[in-house]
Design an enzyme around this catalytic site. Sequence first.
Site, PDB file in Angstrom:
ATOM      1  N   CYS A 194       0.855  -1.174   0.000  1.00 51.49           N
ATOM      2  CA  CYS A 194       0.000   0.000   0.000  1.00 51.49           C
ATOM      3  C   CYS A 194       0.894   1.226   0.000  1.00 51.49           C
ATOM      4  CB  CYS A 194      -0.865   0.043   1.254  1.00 51.49           C
ATOM      5  SG  CYS A 194      -1.954  -1.368   1.432  1.00 51.49           S
ATOM      6  N   GLY A 198      -1.176   1.045  -4.941  1.00 52.18           N
ATOM      7  CA  GLY A 198      -2.462   0.420  -4.643  1.00 52.18           C
ATOM      8  C   GLY A 198      -3.575   1.162  -5.333  1.00 52.18           C
ATOM      9  N   ASN A 215       1.198   0.558   6.131  1.00 57.87           N
ATOM     10  CA  ASN A 215       1.601  -0.241   4.975  1.00 57.87           C
ATOM     11  C   ASN A 215       2.425  -1.407   5.495  1.00 57.87           C
ATOM     12  OD1 ASN A 215       4.150   0.177   2.411  1.00 57.87           O
ATOM     13  ND2 ASN A 215       2.499  -1.273   2.509  1.00 57.87           N
ATOM     14  N   GLY A 216       2.018  -2.614   5.113  1.00 54.50           N
ATOM     15  CA  GLY A 216       2.758  -3.796   5.548  1.00 54.50           C
ATOM     16  C   GLY A 216       1.809  -4.951   5.786  1.00 54.50           C
ATOM     17  N   TYR A 236      10.752  -3.961  -8.479  1.00 52.82           N
ATOM     18  CA  TYR A 236       9.461  -3.814  -9.142  1.00 52.82           C
ATOM     19  C   TYR A 236       8.554  -2.727  -8.561  1.00 52.82           C
ATOM     20  CZ  TYR A 236       4.567  -4.609 -10.165  1.00 52.82           C
ATOM     21  OH  TYR A 236       3.276  -4.406 -10.510  1.00 52.82           O
TER      22      TYR A 236
HETATM   23  P1  AMP Z   1       3.159 -12.740 -13.807  1.00 49.79           P
HETATM   24  O1  AMP Z   1       2.514 -12.286 -15.071  1.00 49.79           O
HETATM   25  O2  AMP Z   1       2.197 -13.393 -12.879  1.00 49.79           O
HETATM   26  O3  AMP Z   1       4.371 -13.570 -14.042  1.00 49.79           O
HETATM   27  O4  AMP Z   1       3.631 -11.432 -13.018  1.00 49.79           O
HETATM   28  C1  AMP Z   1       4.775 -10.784 -13.384  1.00 49.79           C
HETATM   29  C2  AMP Z   1       4.461  -9.421 -13.889  1.00 49.79           C
HETATM   30  O5  AMP Z   1       3.722  -8.692 -12.899  1.00 49.79           O
HETATM   31  C3  AMP Z   1       5.729  -8.674 -14.153  1.00 49.79           C
HETATM   32  O6  AMP Z   1       5.569  -8.008 -15.390  1.00 49.79           O
HETATM   33  C4  AMP Z   1       5.859  -7.677 -13.019  1.00 49.79           C
HETATM   34  O7  AMP Z   1       6.150  -6.399 -13.527  1.00 49.79           O
HETATM   35  C5  AMP Z   1       4.530  -7.689 -12.317  1.00 49.79           C
HETATM   36  N1  AMP Z   1       4.614  -8.028 -10.882  1.00 49.79           N
HETATM   37  C6  AMP Z   1       5.548  -8.719 -10.236  1.00 49.79           C
HETATM   38  N2  AMP Z   1       5.259  -8.822  -8.921  1.00 49.79           N
HETATM   39  C7  AMP Z   1       4.121  -8.178  -8.714  1.00 49.79           C
HETATM   40  C8  AMP Z   1       3.304  -7.911  -7.579  1.00 49.79           C
HETATM   41  N3  AMP Z   1       3.613  -8.364  -6.382  1.00 49.79           N
HETATM   42  N4  AMP Z   1       2.184  -7.168  -7.750  1.00 49.79           N
HETATM   43  C9  AMP Z   1       1.860  -6.717  -8.953  1.00 49.79           C
HETATM   44  N5  AMP Z   1       2.573  -6.949 -10.067  1.00 49.79           N
HETATM   45  C10 AMP Z   1       3.689  -7.664  -9.968  1.00 49.79           C
END
Ligand code: AMP
Length: 471
Positions: free
Chosen positions: A2, A32, A107-108, A255
């Site tokens: 968040c 978020g 946040n956490g 990320y």
């Molecule tokens: P996936 O498509 O499930 O392999 O998710 C990976 C993609 O989602 C990558 O392009 C990342 O930029 C993004 N991503 C990675 N971790 C997260 C996260 N915890 N929450 C939202 N997006 C994520």
Amino acid sequence: MCGIIGIYQKDKKHTNAAKLAAYALFAEQHRGQESCGIAVSDGNKISITKEMGLVKEVFTEKKSKKMDGKLAIGHVRYPTKGKSNINNAQPYLLNTLSGQSFALVGNGDIVNYSNIRKQLEKQGVFFESENDGELILKYLVFWHIKKGLSIIESIKKIMQNFQGSYSTLLLIKNKIYAFRDPYGNRPFIIGKKDNTYVFASETCCLNIVNVDFIREINPAEILIVDEKGLKSTPQNPNNYRTSNHNAHCVFEMIYFSRPDSIVYNHKVYDFREKLGQKLAEKESNIPDIVIPIPDSSNFIALGYAKGLGVDFNFGLIRNHYVGRTFIVPEQTIRDEGVTQKFNALPDYFKGKIVTLVDDSIVRGTTIRKLVKMVRKNGAKQVHIRIGSPMVKFSCFYGIDTPTREELIANQKTVEEIKDYMGADSLRYLTIEDLKNLVDNNKEFCYACFDGKYPIKTLPQSHQVPKDKFLF
Ligand code: AMP
């Protein structure tokens, strides 16, 4: 995950703290998108507005203008635990029978949430949500009002008994308290200009509210801002933890955080470029063109292409109004989201050896679809490079990767993932390479990559007293 914000205006002529909080939350919207809220105090009374939806939809100019006050705290929610509904939206506000008001944002993730909640429920404390922000607030007010501890002592109780991550802001009528968990797991910073103080998850929101970045809030530090200014109660975090190290979340830098933020004293965009350069150092497949999967991998791909000295371009165009597909809760919607989210520019793919660069693979949904799309657009070969190690373990501290079964790297080898993606080759960054790029790398959490959870489970020792208590 968040985003949080706190604004304190000491100057008498300013009363637009809520409006500034709305601007800052807008800058933290990437943290978020599910719900947002602001609690504002005029120095006496706290009022609260929270709704499902985006900051720009909820906090219109008209609405924020009406929220007069010199102190405000705000929140944007990215659900990890708890349903997607307004009860789980922050801030939480608690009015006691004695007429005091407390509002809180955090946040956490609290790992021992259920235990602490049960203990409080036994004392007659009532909960309206499944959210840890509500738990922290009620625990704190319990010790303060019922047991007569000062706010600072009540916060220390939290540090003794809560496990997990919490960057937290507490608003009482004319004061804001800021406190961070002893491991410093989630980012948390302070900014200031003239008589305005700002607490925030990320530095990227400081520009819009016109304050300067001062520093990070330290693990286990408690800060108070009121008419006397800012006061810190520094504490030794080792009093509250089982190791002598911080556990900053490294995934924030890979990320989650915005590239224009400074997180744990690292410039995020610069760190990401270095991830790409590191990938390039070990490259044996030289492509015609490097294409980022926008937006989070842009700087990683740039660093990689620079490192190889090959062409870099934005061959995949992202629709920014879809939001982060990953955040949509159900798999069916998530799958559609990827095609709704990207379009390919065929000129960058036709007849070319292409390397797609992403920051991470979680479930594998995004890249698999993109490889198909890129092939359809004429790519001769499609290689994948990932700017982080394999995500094999769940995060319990605020990143939404709750079950190991969902993580493709926990189910398949690199070769199998490559085949599943339909790619010609796939390579991740190694954990060693990642650690070598992080300053003070012992002070970080890599649990999603190596399964070593630095925030240890402590013995259950909640000293909630046995007598009944109602607010
Ligand atoms: P996936 O498509 O499930 O392999 O998710 C990976 C993609 O989602 C990558 O392009 C990342 O930029 C993004 N991503 C990675 N971790 C997260 C996260 N915890 N929450 C939202 N997006 C994520």
